[in-house]
Design an enzyme around this catalytic site. Structure first.
Site, PDB file in Angstrom:
ATOM      1  NE  ARG A 150     -10.440   4.205  79.598  1.00  0.00           N
ATOM      2  CZ  ARG A 150      -9.136   4.180  79.767  1.00  0.00           C
ATOM      3  NH1 ARG A 150      -8.544   3.023  80.051  1.00  0.00           N
ATOM      4  NH2 ARG A 150      -8.407   5.259  79.669  1.00  0.00           N
TER       5      ARG A 150
ATOM      6  CG  HIS B  81     -11.535   5.062  74.442  1.00  0.00           C
ATOM      7  ND1 HIS B  81     -10.388   5.346  75.159  1.00  0.00           N
ATOM      8  CD2 HIS B  81     -12.562   5.425  75.249  1.00  0.00           C
ATOM      9  CE1 HIS B  81     -10.720   5.860  76.337  1.00  0.00           C
ATOM     10  NE2 HIS B  81     -12.033   5.899  76.419  1.00  0.00           N
TER      11      HIS B  81
ATOM     12  CG  ASN C  47      -7.051   5.581  73.204  1.00  0.00           C
ATOM     13  OD1 ASN C  47      -8.100   5.328  73.791  1.00  0.00           O
ATOM     14  ND2 ASN C  47      -7.021   6.116  71.998  1.00  0.00           N
TER      15      ASN C  47
ATOM     16  CG  HIS D  74     -17.399   4.855  84.316  1.00  0.00           C
ATOM     17  ND1 HIS D  74     -17.440   6.232  84.319  1.00  0.00           N
ATOM     18  CD2 HIS D  74     -16.704   4.515  83.199  1.00  0.00           C
ATOM     19  CE1 HIS D  74     -16.801   6.703  83.254  1.00  0.00           C
ATOM     20  NE2 HIS D  74     -16.345   5.669  82.569  1.00  0.00           N
TER      21      HIS D  74
END
Length: 330
Positions: free
Chosen positions: A63, A67, A97, A195
């Site tokens: 992740r 990001h 975040n 996910h």
């Protein structure tokens, strides 16, 4: 891993990646072979020695990498503690975040590399390599990571808020944000497959349980039994900001196809998950993945995440090689 060994996947991905690498001379395979020949081994050994103490960090790293790449490209701007723009907080302070973990892990790897080869290996490459190695070490797919990224010196909270896809996003928003980064609908489906591991805070999806689009009712596209179970046993209040929920219930520690099966059962946790079933192209891709093998998914996921890792990279004399990942060089 479905019958394919780690080294078998390396060979498989080499074929995939060689085709992609021929179209982009900015990054290179083995960029540090001469300047810091032990660099990738140092990263891999540290990950293999420590990730099993906190395997859930693998989900956080993937992740984090995602990001970072969606804001100013893959330049480790997410790792900065302060913004070089006066009066604005860094990317870390943006809502998407705030729940990220593992920054200290990245710092420890960087310290080892600085001890071996001062000022050579970028934080952007450290993040890309740690992400791949942690996913592989916890049973996920292997992908090749071309290196040679340099680190950015600007980190702005507002840019993170504007460019990172929200769990509340509808299909149009997802398509636009991915297209802005040169990623297509196939990449959207495949990268969403991350996910399959990890957890989420209730606040990321309680609107779907209690007040969807201001209606005061649950999201009708969410399976009723699943929603009722979440309200009764997990997110008991619309304002619960501490409880965590598995994004792929019963399989969150395994990088597999279960996430896509749940989407077809209307049990995707986020609105952005459910949105993938509202478009004929992405729905067709989901069905194709479920008809294929785990090895096929691994190979396709590897291709998309390698593509993501090339977004707007800084190379050559652009940016810098940070001595510490949290601060720009003085």
């Amino acid at each position: 891993m479905g019958g394919i060994s780690y080294f078998g996947l390396i060979i498989l991905m080499f074929g995939f990646s060689a085709l992609m690498g021929s179209t982009d001379a900015q990054l290179q395979w083995g960029f540090y072979d001469k300047s810091c020949p032990k660099a990738e081994k140092i990263v891999r050994d540290f990950v293999n020695s420590h990730i099993h103490n906190a395997p859930s960090l693998a989900a956080s790293f993937i992740r984090m990498h995602f990001h970072d790449c969606f804001v100013r490209g893959c330049d480790a701007s997410l790792l900065l503690n302060t913004s070089s723009t006066s009066g604005e907080q860094p990317e870390k302070a943006a809502t998407p975040n705030l729940s990220l973990r593992g920054f200290d892990f990245i710092d420890r790897v960087k310290s080892l590399l600085e001890a071996e080869c001062p000022g050579i290996v970028s934080c952007a490459d450290v993040l890309a390599l740690v992400t791949r190695d942690s996913i592989v070490a916890t049973g996920g797919p292997f992908w090749r990571v071309p290196t040679g990224r340099r680190d950015g010196v600007i980190s702005r909270q507002s840019e993170a808020a504007a460019n990172i896809p929200s769990p509340l996003a509808n299909f149009t928003s997802l398509q636009t944000l991915f297209a802005n980064q040169g990623l297509d609908l196939k990449d959207l489906v495949l990268l969403s497959g991350a996910h399959t591991i990890g957890i989420a805070h209730c606040t990321a999806f309680t609107n779907r349980l209690y007040n969807f689009n201001g209606t005061g009712k649950p999201d009708p596209s969410l399976d009723e039994e699943y929603a009722a179970n979440l309200r009764a046993n997990k997110c008991k209040s619309p304002n619960d900001n501490t409880t965590k929920v598995e994004m792929d219930p019963g399989s969150r520690k395994t990088f597999d196809l279960s996430y896509y099966s749940l989407l077809l059962k209307r049990r995707g946790l986020f609105n952005s998950d459910a949105a993938l079933t509202t478009n004929s192209v992405t729905l067709s891709k989901i069905n194709q993945l479920l008809k294929g093998s785990l090895e096929d998914f691994f190979a396709e996921f590897a291709s998309s995440i390698e593509k993501m890792g090339r977004i707007n990279v800084k190379t050559g004399s652009d940016g810098e090689i940070r001595k510490r990942c949290a601060v720009v060089n003085s």
